[in-house]
Design an enzyme around this catalytic site. Structure first.
Site, PDB file in Angstrom:
ATOM      1  N   LYS A 217       0.845  -1.208   0.000  1.00 28.71           N
ATOM      2  CA  LYS A 217       0.000   0.000   0.000  1.00 28.71           C
ATOM      3  C   LYS A 217       0.878   1.256   0.000  1.00 28.71           C
ATOM      4  O   LYS A 217       2.080   1.178   0.240  1.00 28.71           O
ATOM      5  CB  LYS A 217      -0.950  -0.029   1.201  1.00 28.71           C
ATOM      6  CG  LYS A 217      -1.891  -1.246   1.201  1.00 28.71           C
ATOM      7  CD  LYS A 217      -3.026  -1.124   0.193  1.00 28.71           C
ATOM      8  CE  LYS A 217      -3.545  -2.439  -0.307  1.00 28.71           C
ATOM      9  NZ  LYS A 217      -4.502  -3.133   0.551  1.00 28.71           N
TER      10      LYS A 217
HETATM   11  C1  LIG Z   1      -5.574  -4.063   0.915  1.00 25.83           C
HETATM   12  C2  LIG Z   1      -7.023  -3.854   0.884  1.00 25.83           C
HETATM   13  C3  LIG Z   1      -7.850  -4.233   1.959  1.00 25.83           C
HETATM   14  C4  LIG Z   1      -7.395  -5.059   3.125  1.00 25.83           C
HETATM   15  O1  LIG Z   1      -6.264  -4.650   3.761  1.00 25.83           O
HETATM   16  P1  LIG Z   1      -5.294  -5.728   4.474  1.00 25.83           P
HETATM   17  O2  LIG Z   1      -4.406  -4.850   5.285  1.00 25.83           O
HETATM   18  O3  LIG Z   1      -4.599  -6.456   3.393  1.00 25.83           O
HETATM   19  O4  LIG Z   1      -6.141  -6.601   5.315  1.00 25.83           O
HETATM   20  C5  LIG Z   1      -9.190  -3.915   1.892  1.00 25.83           C
HETATM   21  N1  LIG Z   1      -9.713  -3.294   0.838  1.00 25.83           N
HETATM   22  C6  LIG Z   1      -8.968  -2.928  -0.221  1.00 25.83           C
HETATM   23  C7  LIG Z   1      -9.617  -2.232  -1.365  1.00 25.83           C
HETATM   24  C8  LIG Z   1      -7.602  -3.215  -0.242  1.00 25.83           C
HETATM   25  O5  LIG Z   1      -6.875  -2.870  -1.304  1.00 25.83           O
END
Ligand SMILES: *Cc1c(COP(=O)(O)O)cnc(C)c1O
Length: 367
Positions: free
Chosen positions: A179
């Site tokens: 991210k």
């Molecule tokens: C990454 C992501 C999540 C979940 O996050 P995690 O930290 O991987 O549990 C939820 N929604 C979207 C759109 C994402 O890209």
């Protein structure tokens, strides 16, 4: 290989993590508090409550808003699966709706048609770092008495009409390794509501405000100080990192705009984009997968986010608590989308190479 994502873990991150290791306090502590304060300030909200991942952030948000069995939650069909999984985990029913091809986010017309007497919340996903149409969603939710749970996992710092995402309802962010802000694993919930924040803090810590005084049935959703220490230095330089992503997106647009084989991503009025992904649609006779293969052969990674709308997987299509509306746009987008590298670690040479590789892939020189 030019990779699709990159984490910049400089000496500042090493120093920050070392200070936690040397303190001997590994679990939730002062670094988490520091992160919460800094993140709330970035989002212009009163509270940010850190948790152990972005999926947990969504589950916790639904739980403290009392969303559960019997409630319907409107979710775009074109998203990362966590959005739906979190809602299903609470016992709620997920109603999947179509997206808008211009921004890959929830189609507000489809959203309003999906409301029933059981609808409790709408979950706009600010996909790829581009805010959903909060100018329509927020007044609609208000009028219908629906909660807004923003899935802002990909959109740290993006804004709508000058207001950061995460402040339009209950905001859920992820610090997963790829991210824009990365801890490996981590998440955070933002809210302006004092009571929601308080409930989140109690829920995250086994239902305790005071040790061994259980007020509600909680869970362990805590973030570690180690994870917070990884994010904090990135947050301090995040504005510059986003500017680099924006500059990269501008360069890609300049270099690719004359190719009718591609539909390039756009930024809708009143929105700022944080370019988690630069996602094009492949309109050529060449398929998306062929384009991805040809890019890989030339040393350029790309990503398919996401290959199918959720209801095309058996486990969701057959799920007793998933209702899927027709999603012609999501279907078309899922089979043609391809994300190109846009991260802050790219050099101008990388960008030129990415564009040249795309061009060669779409228009191979005649031999
Ligand atoms: C990454 C992501 C999540 C979940 O996050 P995690 O930290 O991987 O549990 C939820 N929604 C979207 C759109 C994402 O890209």
């Amino acid at each position: 290989m030019i990779e699709i994502s990159d984490v910049l873990l400089g000496p500042d991150v090493e120093e920050s993590v070392l200070s936690v290791l040397r303190s001997g306090r590994l679990t939730q502590g002062p670094k988490v508090s520091e992160l919460e304060a800094a993140f709330a300030s970035m989002c212009g909200v009163r509270h940010a409550v850190a948790v152990n991942n972005g999926t947990t952030a969504l589950v916790a948000a639904f739980r403290v808003l009392d969303i559960g069995p019997g409630d319907e939650v409107i979710v775009p069909a074109f998203t990362f699966v966590a959005t739906a999984n979190a809602a299903l985990e609470t016992g709620a029913t997920v109603r999947l709706v179509d997206i808008d091809s211009s921004d890959f986010c929830i189609d507000t017309g489809a959203m309003s048609e999906a409301v029933t007497s059981r609808t409790a919340a709408v979950v706009p996903v600010h996909l790829f770092g581009h805010p959903a149409d909060l100018g329509k969603i927020a007044p609609f939710a208000e009028e219908q008495g629906l909660r807004i749970v923003e899935d802002a996992a990909q959109a740290h710092g993006a804004s709508f009409a000058g207001r950061p995402v995460g402040g339009f309802g209950t905001g859920c962010f992820s610090f997963y390794a790829t991210k824009n802000l990365a801890a490996g694993e981590g998440g955070i919930v933002t809210t302006d509501d004092d009571e929601v924040a308080e409930r989140l803090r109690v829920l995250r810590n086994q239902g305790m405000r005071v040790r061994y005084e259980y007020e509600v049935v909680g869970n362990n959703y805590r973030m570690t100080d180690l994870a917070a220490a990884v994010v904090l230095p990135q947050l301090a330089r995040y504005c510059q990192q986003v500017e680099r992503r924006r500059a990269n997106a501008r360069v890609l647009a300049e270099l690719l705009h004359d190719l009718p084989e591609l539909a390039l991503p756009t930024v809708a009025a009143e929105r700022t984009h944080v370019w988690h992904q630069y996602t094009v649609r492949v309109l050529a006779s060449l398929s998306r997968d062929e384009l991805a293969d040809r890019l890989r052969e030339q040393g350029v990674a790309s990503g398919v986010y996401y290959p199918k709308p959720l209801q095309q997987y058996d486990c969701y299509r057959e799920h007793p608590r998933v209702i899927a509306d027709p999603t012609p746009t999501a279907d078309a987008v899922a089979s043609t989308c391809l994300s190109l590298p846009v991260h802050a670690g790219l050099t101008s040479t990388d960008l030129t190479e990415i564009a040249a590789a795309v061009r060669r892939a779409l228009r191979p020189p005649r031999t």
